[in-house]
Design a protein around this motif. Structure first.
Motif, short mmCIF file in Angstrom:
data_model
loop_
_atom_site.label_atom_id
_atom_site.label_comp_id
_atom_site.label_asym_id
_atom_site.label_seq_id
_atom_site.Cartn_x
_atom_site.Cartn_y
_atom_site.Cartn_z
N GLN A 180 0.82 -1.22 0.02
CA GLN A 180 0.08 0.03 -0.08
C GLN A 180 0.83 1.15 -0.18
O GLN A 180 0.66 2.04 -0.81
CB GLN A 180 -0.92 -0.08 1.14
CG GLN A 180 -2.01 1.31 0.97
CD GLN A 180 -2.80 1.21 -0.28
OE1 GLN A 180 -3.36 0.09 -0.35
NE2 GLN A 180 -2.81 2.24 -0.99
N ASP A 181 1.95 1.29 0.87
CA ASP A 181 2.66 2.44 0.81
C ASP A 181 3.24 2.77 -0.37
O ASP A 181 3.55 3.95 -0.96
CB ASP A 181 3.75 2.41 1.96
CG ASP A 181 2.86 2.61 3.24
OD1 ASP A 181 2.11 3.13 3.46
OD2 ASP A 181 3.68 2.29 4.29
N LEU A 182 3.80 1.81 -1.13
CA LEU A 182 4.38 1.70 -2.43
C LEU A 182 3.66 2.23 -3.47
O LEU A 182 3.95 2.91 -4.30
CB LEU A 182 5.12 0.29 -2.82
CG LEU A 182 6.30 -0.12 -1.73
CD1 LEU A 182 6.49 -1.70 -2.12
CD2 LEU A 182 7.43 0.76 -1.77
N ILE A 183 2.29 1.75 -3.43
CA ILE A 183 1.47 2.01 -4.39
C ILE A 183 1.14 3.40 -4.18
O ILE A 183 0.90 4.35 -5.21
CB ILE A 183 0.12 1.07 -4.54
CG1 ILE A 183 0.50 -0.31 -4.86
CG2 ILE A 183 -0.98 1.66 -5.20
CD1 ILE A 183 -0.55 -1.40 -4.51
N ASP A 184 1.04 4.06 -2.89
CA ASP A 184 0.68 5.53 -2.71
C ASP A 184 1.74 6.17 -3.15
O ASP A 184 1.34 7.35 -3.84
CB ASP A 184 0.04 5.51 -1.07
CG ASP A 184 -0.96 5.10 -0.59
OD1 ASP A 184 -1.79 4.63 -1.69
OD2 ASP A 184 -1.37 4.91 0.34
N ALA A 185 2.91 5.79 -2.83
CA ALA A 185 4.11 6.74 -3.41
C ALA A 185 4.11 6.77 -4.68
O ALA A 185 4.32 7.97 -5.50
CB ALA A 185 5.32 6.02 -3.07
N LEU A 186 3.86 5.76 -5.63
CA LEU A 186 3.86 5.82 -7.11
C LEU A 186 2.80 6.50 -7.68
O LEU A 186 2.90 7.24 -8.45
CB LEU A 186 3.47 4.19 -7.63
CG LEU A 186 3.78 3.93 -8.93
CD1 LEU A 186 5.28 4.49 -9.59
CD2 LEU A 186 3.73 2.47 -9.42
N LEU A 187 1.60 6.68 -7.08
CA LEU A 187 0.58 7.34 -7.32
C LEU A 187 0.88 8.75 -7.07
O LEU A 187 0.48 9.67 -7.80
CB LEU A 187 -0.78 7.11 -6.48
CG LEU A 187 -2.22 7.83 -6.88
CD1 LEU A 187 -2.51 7.68 -8.41
CD2 LEU A 187 -3.24 7.29 -6.19
N ALA B 221 2.32 14.22 -9.30
CA ALA B 221 3.21 15.44 -9.44
C ALA B 221 3.99 15.52 -10.63
O ALA B 221 4.05 16.39 -11.01
CB ALA B 221 4.42 15.18 -8.24
N SER B 222 4.25 14.24 -11.29
CA SER B 222 4.81 14.39 -12.74
C SER B 222 3.96 14.68 -13.74
O SER B 222 4.54 14.61 -15.04
CB SER B 222 5.88 13.16 -12.79
OG SER B 222 6.62 12.92 -11.48
N LEU B 223 2.98 14.09 -13.51
CA LEU B 223 1.99 14.27 -15.02
C LEU B 223 2.02 15.68 -15.86
O LEU B 223 2.32 15.47 -16.99
CB LEU B 223 0.37 13.94 -14.49
CG LEU B 223 -0.35 13.48 -15.68
CD1 LEU B 223 0.33 12.18 -16.35
CD2 LEU B 223 -1.72 13.14 -14.84
#
Length: 123
Positions: free
Chosen positions: A96-103, A108-110
């Motif tokens: 979950q923390d990894l998915i949240d970080a990726l999201l 931010a990068s979009l």
């Protein structure tokens, strides 16, 4: 040519096994299914309703793949008719923390990605 790959605990070498698992977790539907199951356990048809664009066949295949990889568990619910409920496993909850970080990174990068795509498409 000498091998210049440096494998350390912080930077492991990406093997075929790593690629296979990442491909299965980051495929078209798995992140959406994991995200929906993070909220709470769900039955098959409820999952389908929360992801309207997924077909029954794709959802079945995704759930089986996630179950095989130890991310999802199935529980038979003693109702009439019998139903199956899907739960995240403790292993999947560690994502979950990894998915949240990726999201967060994606959000931010979009804008920068959109600009890069526009520049590329102009050529």
């Amino acid at each position: 040519m000498p091998d210049t790959t440096h494998t350390t605990p912080e930077h492991p070498q990406i093997t075929a096994e790593h690629r296979e698992l990442l491909d299965q977790l980051l495929d078209k539907w798995s992140l959406l299914v994991l995200d929906r199951l993070c909220e709470r356990p769900r039955r098959f048809n409820e999952l389908r309703r929360t992801i309207p664009m997924i077909t029954q066949k794709s959802l079945t295949a995704t759930l089986r793949r996630l179950e095989r990889n130890g991310m999802v568990s199935r529980h038979v619910v003693a109702t009439r008719p019998v139903a199956v409920e899907y739960h995240l496993t403790p292993l999947a909850k560690t994502l979950q923390d990894l998915i949240d970080a990726l999201l967060a990174w994606t959000s931010a990068s979009l804008p920068e990605v959109r600009q890069a795509r526009a520049r590329y498409d102009e050529c």
